[in-house]
Structures are given as C-alpha cells and as structure tokens.
Design an enzyme around this catalytic site. Structure first.
Site, short mmCIF file in Angstrom:
data_model
loop_
_atom_site.label_atom_id
_atom_site.label_comp_id
_atom_site.label_asym_id
_atom_site.label_seq_id
_atom_site.Cartn_x
_atom_site.Cartn_y
_atom_site.Cartn_z
N TYR A 76 48.06 43.98 43.09
CA TYR A 76 47.29 43.94 41.87
C TYR A 76 45.90 44.64 42.10
O TYR A 76 45.13 44.30 42.96
CB TYR A 76 46.94 42.55 41.39
CG TYR A 76 48.08 41.66 40.96
CD1 TYR A 76 48.50 41.76 39.54
CD2 TYR A 76 48.61 40.82 41.76
CE1 TYR A 76 49.69 40.94 39.13
CE2 TYR A 76 49.74 40.05 41.41
CZ TYR A 76 50.22 40.06 40.08
OH TYR A 76 51.24 39.40 39.77
N ASP A 82 56.85 36.51 39.60
CA ASP A 82 57.48 36.48 40.98
C ASP A 82 57.08 35.42 41.96
O ASP A 82 57.93 34.75 42.66
CB ASP A 82 57.68 37.89 41.87
CG ASP A 82 56.01 38.01 42.33
OD1 ASP A 82 55.23 37.49 41.98
OD2 ASP A 82 55.83 39.13 43.09
N PRO A 105 47.90 37.01 35.64
CA PRO A 105 49.13 36.62 36.35
C PRO A 105 48.72 36.20 37.92
O PRO A 105 49.45 36.03 38.63
CB PRO A 105 49.88 37.90 36.36
CG PRO A 105 48.96 39.11 36.06
CD PRO A 105 47.75 38.42 35.43
N ARG A 126 56.30 40.69 49.38
CA ARG A 126 57.56 40.15 48.62
C ARG A 126 58.74 40.25 49.58
O ARG A 126 58.61 40.74 50.78
CB ARG A 126 57.84 40.87 47.47
CG ARG A 126 56.65 40.76 46.50
CD ARG A 126 56.66 41.36 45.20
NE ARG A 126 57.98 40.80 44.73
CZ ARG A 126 58.52 41.30 43.48
NH1 ARG A 126 57.86 41.86 42.81
NH2 ARG A 126 59.91 40.94 43.41
#
Lengths: 687, 687
Positions: free
Chosen positions: B291, B56, B366, B283
């Site tokens: 995470y 993202d 990531p 977000r």
C-alpha cells in the site's frame, strides 16, 4: 491364437501399487519432475484401488515423512487421532475391568501422534500427489501382470544398460477382479495369509480357454517388486521367507459398533480368561476396527478351512470377550481373518537392479500397525537413492545401503512382533505362579516399550557410506560432542525455530523437504559475536568457492540449493542480528528469505530451545548433514569442510557440467560493512 | 424488440457473490441441507469470480467462524501467516530505520493468528463448500443484474408471503466483463472508489442498441443486498451513506519484489519524511502487497483523474519511500488505487425483508484488513437468524437484531478507521513541538490497540432478545459471577478440553459447529461428588421431560441435538469418573461418544485449565448458552431451567409437531446404579 506383442524400455518398473509401490512412485516422481525424460512405470494386477479395510495405522515417523512430501496435511485432516490405550483384564471371576491407561504415542518422541485412516484414502492421496508432482507422467497402469523376469548379469554395472527384461501381460477387467467366496460384505480373505500362493495366483488368472490380452516386453534399468506377501518378484528371484507360524487365528472387523463398552473410542487391548483377546482401533467416521482372537486353531502344516471364518463367527467371539458389556454391529464395512506368523527374507535386492520392498520382504501380525508403515518406509529409503543414481548424481555403491539399512530393521520388526503377538494371544496368568500365562504387568511394559519401536522414530541405521558415525573405522567421522542429543544414523529430530525474515515459529523438520537434496544445517551459534561471524564468513567463502561440494556436485543450470541445501539456524534473537549481516550470497541468497532461522522466543509459541534440546553449543554451533530422507549423516565443526568433501566424495558423482563457484556479488544493504569484516577475517586465516 | 420474460418464486435472493454474499449463501446452505425444499438463489453481475488482488486479510474471529463452518483447514493451508509488524520511521537525516516490532496478532486473544490469502482463493473455497453443503442446490448464477425492486408493505409480517419483487436481467458474457482502461496488468481500478457510481453502472451496461437477454421477475420472501460499495440495492432502498473523504490517495501493488529491504516478509508500516507512507503485507507464494501513499491529492468535490494512476507511478513513489533500500518488482500480479474515506449507512434493513451487508453498508480504507472480514461477519450474523425464521423455528423479532448488532459495529469500525488511516497518512512529527505531525509513539500505541479491535474478537453485542446480559432491565438475566472471565455478548472463547471417550485434547471452540443449533454448555463441575451429580441428574430429568426447551423446540423427526445441543464439560480427570456415570440419555445419548468432555491433563498437550480461564467454579459449574454464531448468550445455574425456558421462549417458535420427551431408557452398563441414585435425588427434590 496369437496375441499382439510390443516392446519398450523404461528406467524403473514398479510392480504393485500398494503402499510400498506408491511411495516408490512418489519418490521417483520428484526426479521425473526434475528430469521429465526419465521413464518410471508402475503396474498392478488389480483393476482398481482398494476401497475398504486393509492397513490403517500411520506411525509418527511415517507422518513426518509424509509431511516432507507435502502429504501430511490432507491425510491428517481425514484421519482419526488415537490418543489412549486402555488395558482390560479379567478379575478372579472372569469379568473384564480396565486395569490401566497409557498414551498411544509416547509424549515427546515426535511432533505427530499416531493416527489411523483407511488404506484406500491414503492411496488416493498418493495417486493425486504422484500425478501432480510427475506432471501426469506416472500413472498406475492396470490390470497388468508380470510373467517372466530375467537379468543379464553381464550388464548390471553398466549405467547405460537395461539389464532387466520383464514380460507383462495385459489382463481383462474381469480376470483382474479376484474370485471371492461370495459374501455380501466386502471381505479381505482373498488377500489374507489364510490363502496360499497358488490360490492367490489362481484368483487373478484367466480361466482355461478364455481370451487373453496383449503382451509387452519391457527392458528395464531397475525393477522394484512391491507385490505383497505372495510376491511374484521375490519368488522369481528365488529369495526365501524365513520364520515361523503360530497356531493363532484372528478375525478383523471394520464396523460402527453398538456397545455400552466405555472405551470403545480408545485403542484397547482386552484379555479374557478363556475366550481370547481383542484389540480395538477407533477409526475415522465413527468406524472402529476390532481384531478378535478366534477359538479356531491352525494345525501346523495343515490347511485352514477358510469358509469357517464369517463376520458372524467373529462377532460371536467378540461378544464372549466383551461380556458383561453389550456388543453388536450396526454397520459392517469390511472383514478378514489371518493366521499370525512372522517371516522375513534376508535378501532385499538382486544385483542392485531388482529390489523387493514391503510385504514382499516381511510379513507379520497387523496389530502393531507396522505393515503399511514399514512398507512405505522401505521405498522412502530406496526412492531417493535410486533417483540419484538414475540421474547420474550418485554412484551405484549408494544402492547397497538399501538392503544394509532395511533388512536389519525388518528382522528387528519380526523379532518385536514375535514377542508382542504372543503376549497378545496368550492367556492372562491366573496368578504369579502361573508360568504358562501372560503376566499383565509384562504385557503393559511391552506395550509401552513397543510404542517407541512402533513409532518408527527409534530406527538407527548402521555406519555406511552415507552414515558417518563417531569413532568407527571410517575416513569420515562425526564429532558426537557437537550435538550431544543427536544420534547419527537416526532421523534428525524436529524442534521449533523462528524464521528470521518474518518471525514465524515453525518446526525445523518442515524444512527437510523430500526433494532429493541433502541438507547442511549450519548451526551458526552466536553470530552476533565477531569471532563467530568470522568463522561463518570463512565457511561461506568455502561454499561459494569452486572447490565446495555445492560447486562441484550441483549440475549446471540448477539452483545452488538443488543438490545440497544450506540452512542457517543461529542462536541470537532477531534484534541482536540482522538477516543482512549474514554472509551473502552463500548463506543469504539473493531475494531468498527462507534460509535463515533463529532459535529464539516467538510471539505466540514460546522459545523452541533447539540448541539446548540438540545439545549444541549456542556460541560455537556446528554443521549437521541430513540425508534426503531426513536421517542424520554427519556432525562437523563449522570449519571442517574437509569432512564435508570426504563425506560427499564417497558416493556422489560429479556431473559432466557442474555449476561451479558462486559469482553473485553480495546484494545486501550492508555489503560494504560485511566486505570489510570478511577481508579482515580472511587476513586472519592467512596468518 | 421483445424479450423473453419468466416469473418465479424464491425464499431468499442474494444479490452479489463477493465475500458477504458467499457467506450468506454458505450460512443458508446449511438450512437447505436440512430442508431441501427451501429455494435460495445468489446472482452476480460479473461473469466470473475474481482471480487476483482485492481483499486478502483474515482476522482471528473470521478464522474461528470459518473453522466452525469447516473451511479454516483448507484456507489456512494456503494462506500466509503474518507474525510481526515492523515500524519504520525516518531519522533526522530522513533515512528510514526500524524503530520497533510488535506481534501482528496480540498473543492470547484467539487460537488463530491473522493470515492473508487472496480473495479469489477464499471465494473458491466458499463456492465448493456451498455446493457440497447444499447438495448442489445453490449455485452462483451469473451474469444477472437486478433492475427493479419493490416491497409490498402490506405483506411484510405475513410468514407465507413473498412481499419483495425483483426484476432480473440476464446479461451477455461480453457486457458483464467490465470495461477497463486497457492496461496489460490486471487492475482493480474499475472496482476502486476512484470510480463513480455512474461509471461502475456503465461498465456493466449494454452499449446502446446492443442485444440484451431475457428478464425474470422473482417474487422473494427475503432479499440480501451484498452488491458492494456502489450497492444498487442500497440506492434502490434510498439509504444514505454518511461520512467523509480525506484527500489522501493510495496505490496498491501485489508483486514479487526485488529488494534488499530487510523486513520485506514482515508486515511493515513505513513513514517517510516527505514522500508519504507504505504498508507492507507479505502474502502467499512469495507475493507481497504494497500500500503506497501517492503524492497526488484529491481536491474536495473534484473528480480524480484516474489515468494518472499506473503501476509505474506507484513503484516510483515506493522507491522514494524505501530509499536507501532498493525496490523493484519482478512480477506484478495486480494493482489498484483508492481514495481514503469512511462512510456508513444507519439502516441495514428495510422491513426486515430486504437487508444490505458488507461494503453496501460501510466503506473505509483497506489497511486494517477489515473490509472482507466485516462483510463476511455481517452475513454470518444474519444467515442463521434468517435460516431459523425461514424454517419456522424462530419469530421475526429475531431479525431486528441484525441491524441492532451490526450497525453499531460498522459505526465503530468507521470511527476506528478514521483515526487509524489519518495516523497512517500523516507526516511523522519532526519533534515534540510538531503538533501537525504524527507522533510515532502515538502511532505505535494505536497499532497495538487497533490490533485487538481489528481481530474481531472484541465485539460485544448489546443486550437483546438473544443476549441476556447481567443486571439490565430484562426478564432473563445472566449471573455474571458464574463465569467471571466470560463477557455475555462476546464470542465464547475457546480453551482446550479433553474428549472423555478417547482422551483427545481439542479446542472447545471446535465443538461450536455452525449448523443453526444453539448450544447449552453444561459445565458439570465436580461430577464425582454425589451432591453435584444429583444436580446434574435433576438437570437431565428436565432435559428429557416434555417441558424442556429441547422437547418443545425440536421438530419431530429431528435428532435431539438438532435445535439445542447439550455438551457436558466436567472438571474431573478421566480416572475419577466414567462417561457411563453421567445421566443417560440426556447428557450421554446412546452410542454418542462426542458429548462429554473433561477439563483435565492430556497426554501430549498439558492441562487446558478451562474452568480457571473461564472463571467457573470447578465444584459447582454452571450452564452457558451459546448462540449458533458462537456468541455467549446466557449464564445460569445448573438448576435454573426457568431462565432457559424464558430465554428461548422470547424468540423461538414451537413447531407444529415437536419432538417431545426423551423416552429412551438409560442404556449404559451402570444403569442400575444410576437409577438408585437418581431416585434418591428426585426424592430429595420433593422434600
């Protein structure tokens, strides 16, 4: 021949789906979203929306409002940003020269600059937004035309009555397409003021003996006439347009030009010695709009022969004015012509049941880019007031402020346009002794001053039930000294603040979302100081108490920020104080990270210095009430909850079931620490 | 059982419609727009695009590239702007505290800040743009899976050959929906690296005995494998992934949290004493990505039991790390888990006929938000090169620079991620003597430095046929001193300039539209000085002459800015010089008002000071060649047209029919005045 007749009821009937009508529908769509049983209809006699030409300027204040409706982003992405105005005047040999440049938008008056985008695209974005916000409940119905309107005056004060009866006729597609002269280029003469009322009516009428559609009798609570300069609603109400016509006629072209004129991509005002004037408006997609003064004059009281006005005539005159620069047109998109006049009606409402808005109330020359803007801002003003009354949240006295706020502005606009358009159409003065000519210094000065007016940011509404000015005879008075550079009655100006939760710099104006809610901006001052925090604690205790305006005016089952939304802006850095230090849940509602802001340095966009720019004491702060349309309503001390009560009590209605006190516990991690502090503060208050 | 077999030809077959594949398709769509007979196909084995989760983060350089593709506006309107990184560490009692804040994007490195938006939305915008730009000619075909791939090595250098043969199988909807564990929450374990190659393949296979669809044999000029970490194309080519796995396992949640943690809307790195670490990524739409390091460790060489990884396990571990703050989840959108490893392949291409890109070439953790970005930037690099070769405009030597530019970057990324993820997963050092623990000062420092790397703006491509660095052994050399602060091989940085025609301030970077054209930025210097203007006149005479790179490399029937676009940026104010004073038509093409810019004061946004920031002499200027992907390629003096010739001759191909010299006359109003000046300048040149 008999026709089908049907009968129905609706809360609001909007007549006309141009900018004023669409803004009315968009404002009411928000209330329909909240209360889907509301019935709002919008009708238009044209079978499709327009695709070319018409109005195109969006002024700063309009864009600010569009931003708060969630529409600015899409519109700005397509629009052309006009930056500069270049002034051209003839020298002693009659050759035009650039004599100066000024910014198109006065620097500092808004976070937006004036742009242009053709009306059809703007209407498209409105239609999409109305559809989305209303959940598909409001759709423009066309082609429909009203034929009679009656008001039952005995019922106008009854909130449950439907005192206005309108009979609508459903038109065929064919008859709703206006009869034109048959030019190949799309032209706007059929909507220009060179056409008479009778001619416009005839253009939309069935020819004699033709088949007509069904009729509908609609019983309405409210009607809004947004049906243009020849407004049928206005004529039916018997309101007069007062003003005068000049003898100047102007032609308008939207075209991709082929020209070696150096400023063809700037807004320009060009005065020639003997051939008239031109205004250039550079547009999106390589298009440029040309307003070209024509040699033809209108005789007072005489009809103008419209067949004389063709694109060729307009281009030929433009070429004379542009000489020695070349001028031709490689793609002609639209043209029209109009006769300059300024007229306004003194009544905007009949019984606060039928309203008129936009061109129905005021017509003037298009060159200051005011028509579409003023039209939209009329119904931006009316929409939330009508929405609050319709949903039982406000008293009917609120509706009187529509006329009292918009009519004086329309009058000021007409006066401005009167002066401005005569300066534009007049011949330049040959020398200082030429008293009949227009002095180019006077013209430039008028342009600079006019830009502030034209931006829409200078509007200052008079004192009323919703504007508590300082020092006037009123129960509620603003304390001017609390925010020295904010004028009560003007739109609350935006400055950069930083969202405490994440450090994001953003314009405070973006928080003033147009959803029918009032806002209390709690400028919390230096919240790191315990004395100041004690003041905030007491304010928070009021907000959570059963007596607060929030507890009393928010309907049960709504969120606490539904009717009156409290936003806190402190003057500390994000290191000096934690979000969790603020009184919860009143100022810091549970899991809501969007209510607390800092006037502090940001990582990427510097320091907004909002307190300084607003003239607010960064230690003590203040409360500022902002109306649902973004206008500043009241300045008060943080403990002056009495003024809050009095302000809202004047025009809000208590719902049958109110939300009541806030019983949520303090949810933050520092709850214990704050509890002790609050108890101490409350103890002090007892003393 | 027999199946239908068909056969076809295509120019490019893209395998995989994730970020790398979609960027490849979008880059090639531009060439399809220009030359609609090109056949570009993109296939995917999944039956629909993804709707939740996945990557993202969008880094600065990615957003700059999206802007030049016309995609940034829509994506940024939906994305969440991460501003701040907060670092939390345990005190001596094991209680976490915020120990510092740093900006998420280093101020000054880009006109954009890093944002997050879920991969599905980004893919949606790509699909729309591919459709629009290609005129509907490129559509993702799914579910299709390649089964064999063969290269005829004898034909790889033949430009007209189709040396790659791929056999595709059409799957049923059912078999293309991957087999999952049956959790109600949408989960990404089936695409996580906790799954083996065999398991992934099996998830998309028909069960034994089931009905399969038809087969298609496609003869391709080029194939791009964008088929993810378990890339079938890579395995078929026999390329090895080299690297290592850690024993750390992390879980990922996309959720609306219910927490009193104060920085839940900031990006955070939280180290706990014994329970592992968390990274928070706030977000869009109130979602937050977590995470969460898990207690479970992977044994080297052992399979991990994936059934152990449920959202409940991840939430429970997050609660331990967050304590004493509360943590729960009110809406869980997606979850997955992964095993940290860093692996990269040393080959990105086979015979410059089959390429691999994205996760097929490099996999890593990531948390630095690099996966989707690096994947998209791989094919952003490859796309224009392949487009130019396919359309006969460049030699095949250009294609070698894909591997030579992207493989070293992938290696650097893997090295960065190796260090960074070990700092993230390691336990915090108890004290200075704790050599096994991670020093929090070292961690913070790595974060700050890592942000520059992660932004993508630091990429500096090595010297090659398309990067003419200074002082290296090469026929074409850049003169570094002409633009002291611009590094050849890095992306050309954007500064504000003012469009001369209208006074609009805009980022120079916005002019570097990704349409396959190179750009010559003509920094014209002080063009109001006659000597300098004479230099520009000579440069213009070269551009218009039959020998110029524009006359030779632009195909007939194209516009003169099609292959190499010249943009002029002078250092004068708009009052010191007129647009019409510039040499026309070379620098000021007829009726084109978008080619001349000024480094001057603007009305509303101050002075960009571009010359100063680039380190260019504001009197003498220089030429800067920028590649189609925005990277700086060459710095040269204004008269150094020899370097221009040599630079482009190395890799461009002359079309069969070239555009030839510019025979348009000077069209401006000052043509006479300029003609005299030019003749004088040319006479001086003769001397």
């Amino acid at each position: 021949m008999t026709h089908k007749e049907i009968e129905s009821h609706c809360d609001v009937l909007i007549v006309g789906a141009g900018p004023a009508g669409l803004m009315a529908a968009r404002m009411l769509a928000e209330f329909v979203r909240q209360q889907p049983e509301l019935k709002v209809r919008i009708i238009d006699k044209r079978s499709t929306k327009i695709y070319n030409g018409q109005a195109d300027g969006l002024q700063c204040r309009t864009i600010e409002s569009l931003q708060n409706l969630g529409l600015a982003g899409k519109i700005l992405a397509e629009a052309n940003d006009m930056c500069t105005i270049a002034l051209y005047n003839p020298d002693e040999n009659g050759v035009i020269h650039r004599t100066g440049r000024i910014p198109d938008t006065l620097p500092g008056i808004s976070r937006y600059r004036q742009v242009v985008l053709h009306q059809g695209r703007i209407e498209r974005h409105f239609l999409d937004s109305i559809d989305e916000v209303s959940g598909g409940r409001i759709q423009v119905e066309r082609p429909l035309i009203p034929e009679t309107l009656e008001i039952d005056e005995s019922k106008v004060e009854d909130p449950d009555a439907y005192p206005v009866t309108v009979r609508l006729r459903y038109m065929s597609e064919e008859e709703s397409t206006p009869v034109q002269f048959g030019h190949k280029t799309e032209n706007g003469l059929f909507r220009s003021n060179l056409q008479t009322v009778e001619e416009e009516d005839a253009a939309y009428r069935l020819p004699p003996g033709a088949e007509a559609g069904m009729y509908e009798t609609v019983h309405c609570k409210y009607v809004i006439g947004c049906d243009g300069g020849h407004s049928w609603v206005r004529r039916t109400l018997g309101f007069q347009m007062v003003g005068e016509q000049t003898d100047y006629i102007w032609g308008v072209l939207d075209a991709v030009p082929a020209s070696n004129f150096p400023d063809i991509r700037s807004r320009c005002a060009i005065h020639s010695t003997d051939s008239g004037s031109i205004m250039i408006i550079p547009r999106e997609k390589g298009l440029v709009r040309f307003y070209v003064q024509l040699q033809e004059r209108a005789e007072q009281g005489q009809r103008v022969n419209r067949t004389k006005f063709t694109p060729e005539v307009v281009i030929a005159n433009a070429q004379k004015i542009f000489a020695p620069y070349s001028f031709d047109v490689s793609q002609l998109d639209w043209f029209t012509a109009y006769h300059i006049g300024q007229r306004v009606t003194d009544r905007f409402s009949k019984d606060e049941r039928v309203f008129i808005a936009g061109d129905a109330c005021h017509t003037h020359s298009p060159k200051a880019g005011q028509g579409m803007n003023t039209s939209m801002m009329d119904t931006y003003n009316l929409g939330w007031k009508l929405g609050l009354v319709l949903t039982g949240r406000a008293k009917r006295n609120l509706l009187k402020t529509y006329e009292s706020e918009r009519q004086p502005f329309a009058q000021a606009l007409i006066d401005f346009d009167h002066r401005f358009s005569r300066l534009f159409s007049g011949k330049p003065a040959k020398d200082l002794a030429d008293e009949m000519g227009v002095s180019m210094d006077v013209f430039k000065d008028a342009f600079v001053k006019g830009n502030k007016f034209a931006s829409g940011t200078a509007i200052n509404y008079d004192e009323s039930v919703i504007v508590a000015k300082e020092g006037k005879a009123s129960t509620v008075r603003s304390k001017k000294e609390l925010a020295k550079y904010i004028e009560v009655g003007t739109r609350f100006p935006s400055e950069q603040v930083v969202r405490h939760s994440e450090g994001l710099p953003l314009p405070l104006g973006d928080l003033l979302v147009t959803n029918g809610a009032f806002r209390i901006l709690c400028f919390a001052g230096n919240a790191a100081d315990p004395t100041q925090m004690a003041r905030l604690d007491r304010f928070a205790a009021y907000l959570d108490s059963p007596e607060s305006v929030i507890s009393r005016y928010t309907p049960a089952s709504r969120k606490r920020d539904f009717a009156i939304d409290v936003i806190t802006i402190h003057s500390n850095s994000r290191e000096e104080i934690e979000m969790h230090d603020f009184p919860a849940p009143a100022l810091y509602p549970k899991y809501n990270y969007d209510k607390i802001y800092a006037d502090c340095e940001s990582w990427h966009c510097g320091h907004g210095k909002a307190y300084e720019k607003y003239g607010i004491d960064s230690e003590r702060g203040c409360l500022i009430v902002v109306r649902p349309d973004g206008y500043t309503a009241l300045l008060a001390e943080i403990e002056d909850t009495k003024s809050l009560d009095e302000y809202f009590d004047t025009f809000l209605l208590q719902p049958t079931h109110a939300l009541g006190p806030n019983t949520e516990p303090d949810w933050t991690i520092y709850a214990q620490r704050k509890k002790a502090r609050r108890e101490e503060a409350l103890a002090q208050r007892e003393l």
